[in-house]
Design a protein around this motif. Structure first.
Motif, mmCIF file in Angstrom:
data_model
loop_
_atom_site.group_PDB
_atom_site.id
_atom_site.type_symbol
_atom_site.label_atom_id
_atom_site.label_comp_id
_atom_site.label_asym_id
_atom_site.label_seq_id
_atom_site.Cartn_x
_atom_site.Cartn_y
_atom_site.Cartn_z
ATOM 1 N N MET A 45 -2.375 12.510 8.731
ATOM 2 C CA MET A 45 -1.821 11.728 9.966
ATOM 3 C C MET A 45 -2.815 11.383 11.110
ATOM 4 O O MET A 45 -2.475 10.178 11.449
ATOM 5 N N PRO A 46 -3.637 12.395 11.427
ATOM 6 C CA PRO A 46 -4.541 11.946 12.593
ATOM 7 C C PRO A 46 -5.320 10.617 12.250
ATOM 8 O O PRO A 46 -5.610 9.811 12.800
ATOM 9 N N MET A 47 -5.767 10.684 10.785
ATOM 10 C CA MET A 47 -6.745 9.633 10.124
ATOM 11 C C MET A 47 -5.816 8.210 10.285
ATOM 12 O O MET A 47 -6.286 7.238 10.817
ATOM 13 N N MET A 48 -4.705 8.416 9.718
ATOM 14 C CA MET A 48 -3.685 7.084 9.503
ATOM 15 C C MET A 48 -3.605 6.490 11.058
ATOM 16 O O MET A 48 -3.502 5.232 11.095
ATOM 17 N N CYS A 49 -3.394 7.365 12.172
ATOM 18 C CA CYS A 49 -3.015 6.941 13.242
ATOM 19 C C CYS A 49 -4.391 6.136 14.117
ATOM 20 O O CYS A 49 -4.218 5.274 14.758
ATOM 21 N N SER A 50 -5.399 6.801 13.625
ATOM 22 C CA SER A 50 -6.741 6.165 14.010
ATOM 23 C C SER A 50 -7.066 4.754 13.258
ATOM 24 O O SER A 50 -7.249 3.848 13.979
ATOM 25 N N VAL A 51 -6.672 4.759 12.254
ATOM 26 C CA VAL A 51 -6.621 3.564 11.408
ATOM 27 C C VAL A 51 -5.777 2.356 11.913
ATOM 28 O O VAL A 51 -6.083 1.063 12.274
ATOM 29 N N GLU A 52 -4.597 2.825 12.233
ATOM 30 C CA GLU A 52 -3.551 1.962 12.935
ATOM 31 C C GLU A 52 -3.830 1.444 14.253
ATOM 32 O O GLU A 52 -3.692 0.227 14.541
ATOM 33 N N HIS A 53 -4.391 2.279 14.822
ATOM 34 C CA HIS A 53 -4.954 1.800 16.296
ATOM 35 C C HIS A 53 -6.046 0.958 16.125
ATOM 36 O O HIS A 53 -5.903 -0.044 16.937
ATOM 37 N N ASN A 54 -6.995 1.077 15.245
ATOM 38 C CA ASN A 54 -8.199 0.237 15.092
ATOM 39 C C ASN A 54 -7.410 -1.109 14.533
ATOM 40 O O ASN A 54 -8.082 -2.459 14.762
ATOM 41 N N ALA A 86 -3.583 -5.420 4.996
ATOM 42 C CA ALA A 86 -4.162 -4.090 5.582
ATOM 43 C C ALA A 86 -3.133 -3.346 6.523
ATOM 44 O O ALA A 86 -2.853 -2.234 6.444
ATOM 45 N N SER A 87 -2.434 -4.162 7.389
ATOM 46 C CA SER A 87 -1.533 -3.817 8.400
ATOM 47 C C SER A 87 -0.232 -3.332 7.634
ATOM 48 O O SER A 87 0.318 -2.140 8.075
ATOM 49 N N SER A 88 -0.081 -4.155 6.609
ATOM 50 C CA SER A 88 1.417 -3.507 5.786
ATOM 51 C C SER A 88 1.062 -2.119 5.021
ATOM 52 O O SER A 88 2.063 -1.224 5.211
ATOM 53 N N VAL A 89 -0.065 -2.108 4.555
ATOM 54 C CA VAL A 89 -0.374 -0.682 3.782
ATOM 55 C C VAL A 89 -0.359 0.439 4.723
ATOM 56 O O VAL A 89 0.257 1.243 4.594
ATOM 57 N N VAL A 90 -1.196 0.128 5.875
ATOM 58 C CA VAL A 90 -1.206 1.151 6.737
ATOM 59 C C VAL A 90 0.047 1.637 7.336
ATOM 60 O O VAL A 90 0.134 2.947 7.447
ATOM 61 N N LYS A 91 0.848 0.518 7.557
ATOM 62 C CA LYS A 91 2.170 1.015 8.285
ATOM 63 C C LYS A 91 2.947 1.671 7.366
ATOM 64 O O LYS A 91 3.629 2.522 7.856
ATOM 65 N N SER A 92 2.960 1.354 6.051
ATOM 66 C CA SER A 92 3.787 1.948 5.042
ATOM 67 C C SER A 92 3.517 3.424 5.001
ATOM 68 O O SER A 92 4.293 4.061 5.037
ATOM 69 N N ILE A 93 2.321 3.748 4.913
ATOM 70 C CA ILE A 93 1.694 5.090 4.738
ATOM 71 C C ILE A 93 2.049 5.774 5.842
ATOM 72 O O ILE A 93 2.684 7.111 5.860
ATOM 73 N N THR A 94 1.858 5.421 7.313
ATOM 74 C CA THR A 94 2.104 5.942 8.369
ATOM 75 C C THR A 94 3.536 6.082 8.591
ATOM 76 O O THR A 94 3.929 7.269 9.060
ATOM 77 N N GLU A 95 4.433 5.293 8.353
ATOM 78 C CA GLU A 95 5.964 5.465 8.525
ATOM 79 C C GLU A 95 6.293 6.419 7.273
ATOM 80 O O GLU A 95 7.325 7.094 7.588
ATOM 81 N N TYR A 96 5.739 6.468 6.293
ATOM 82 C CA TYR A 96 6.251 7.603 5.194
ATOM 83 C C TYR A 96 5.964 8.810 5.755
ATOM 84 O O TYR A 96 6.736 9.695 5.725
#
Length: 292
Positions: A45-54, A86-96
């Protein structure tokens, strides 16, 4: 990672003997199930939040350059498509992951206002590619108890799946209805569309390239987990070339003598300067079908 019959699998190879290796294959559903029983989600989760922020920062840079109208406008615009994906993939993983880690935080939600608001906004974006969805209901003033953020994600994923997996001339139909089972009332959100796997061949190899190889397939798991989190159920039905995806959520009724307090009455869009989940998911469809 390997591709077998158009589906992506992760593999794990272990030494069995001097001349033999054992290879295990994990599809998306298997990986999601394993993550639910381990600390995997907490660790990533911390990694995904970092990716989403970037990625959010990348959007701000892209939007600042795209507004300049410089001689590099074509190059800047070419960045938009990969940024959407890229935004869609990251968003899907983060929301799951959010579905599994966050507390329920359930709110009283007006089911009609939620569905109508999301449908209207999706249609406003889909006009860019000539697609749309119909919304049919006789319900108004019926409520569910659910996580507002997860509800938005589930509904927009339902609409995106229906659009992406239907022929160009198909208009998916969204219905909001009420049913009773064993003396308990449920609010049912359902979307029906013709499915390109059964009735249409217009996409040819493009279908394989864009969906089998690049998409994670988290839409259905997100919808299913939302329904279960809200105390309801999910169903997927295929019949006569049509697919129906639906969630059935218990109807909320305020305790006798208590006023109904709406905390998340519907869907309200607040522009933050970067695309939200609704715009990201709909722009995927716009890019797939092409601008008008």
């Amino acid at each position: 990672m390997v591709i077998i019959n158009g589906s992506c699998y992760c593999t794990r190879i272990a030494k069995f003997s001097e001349n033999t290796n054992v290879c295990e294959f994990f599809d998306v559903n298997t990986i999601l199930a394993l993550g639910a029983y381990t600390d995997t989600y907490k660790k990533i989760m911390p990694m995904m939040c970092s990716v989403e922020h970037n990625i959010s920062d990348m959007w701000k840079v892209y939007l600042s350059y795209s507004s300049l109208g410089s001689e590099n406008e074509d190059i800047v615009e070419e960045l938009r498509k990969p940024l959407i994906y890229a935004s869609s993939v990251v968003k899907s993983i983060t929301e799951y992951i959010h579905l599994g880690l966050t507390s329920k935080n359930h709110e009283v939600i007006d089911a009609y206002l939620l569905a109508k608001g999301i449908t209207d906004r999706c249609n406003s974006i889909l006009t860019k590619c000539g697609r749309c969805v119909n919304f049919l209901t006789e319900l108004d003033g019926f409520f569910i108890l659910a996580n507002h953020r997860h509800a938005i994600n589930a509904l927009v994923n339902s609409i995106q799946n229906a659009i992406l997996y239907s022929p160009r001339d198909c208009v998916p139909t969204i219905t909001l209805s009420k049913t009773s089972e064993d003396g308990k009332n449920f609010i049912v959100f359902q979307i029906i569309n013709e499915n390109i796997y059964f009735v249409n061949t217009e996409f040819g190899e493009k279908l394989d390239i864009n969906f089998d190889f690049q998409r994670l397939g988290l839409g259905i798991p997100l919808i299913k987990r939302f329904a279960e989190d809200a105390g309801g159920s999910f169903y997927l039905r295929e019949e006569n070339g049509k697919v129906a995806v639906g969630v059935k959520i218990p109807e909320y009724q305020a305790p006798a003598g208590s006023p109904l307090v709406l905390e998340g009455s519907g869907y309200v869009y607040y522009s933050t300067g970067i695309p939200d989940i609704v715009e990201i998911k709909m722009l995927e469809a716009v890019y797939f079908f092409g601008n008008n």
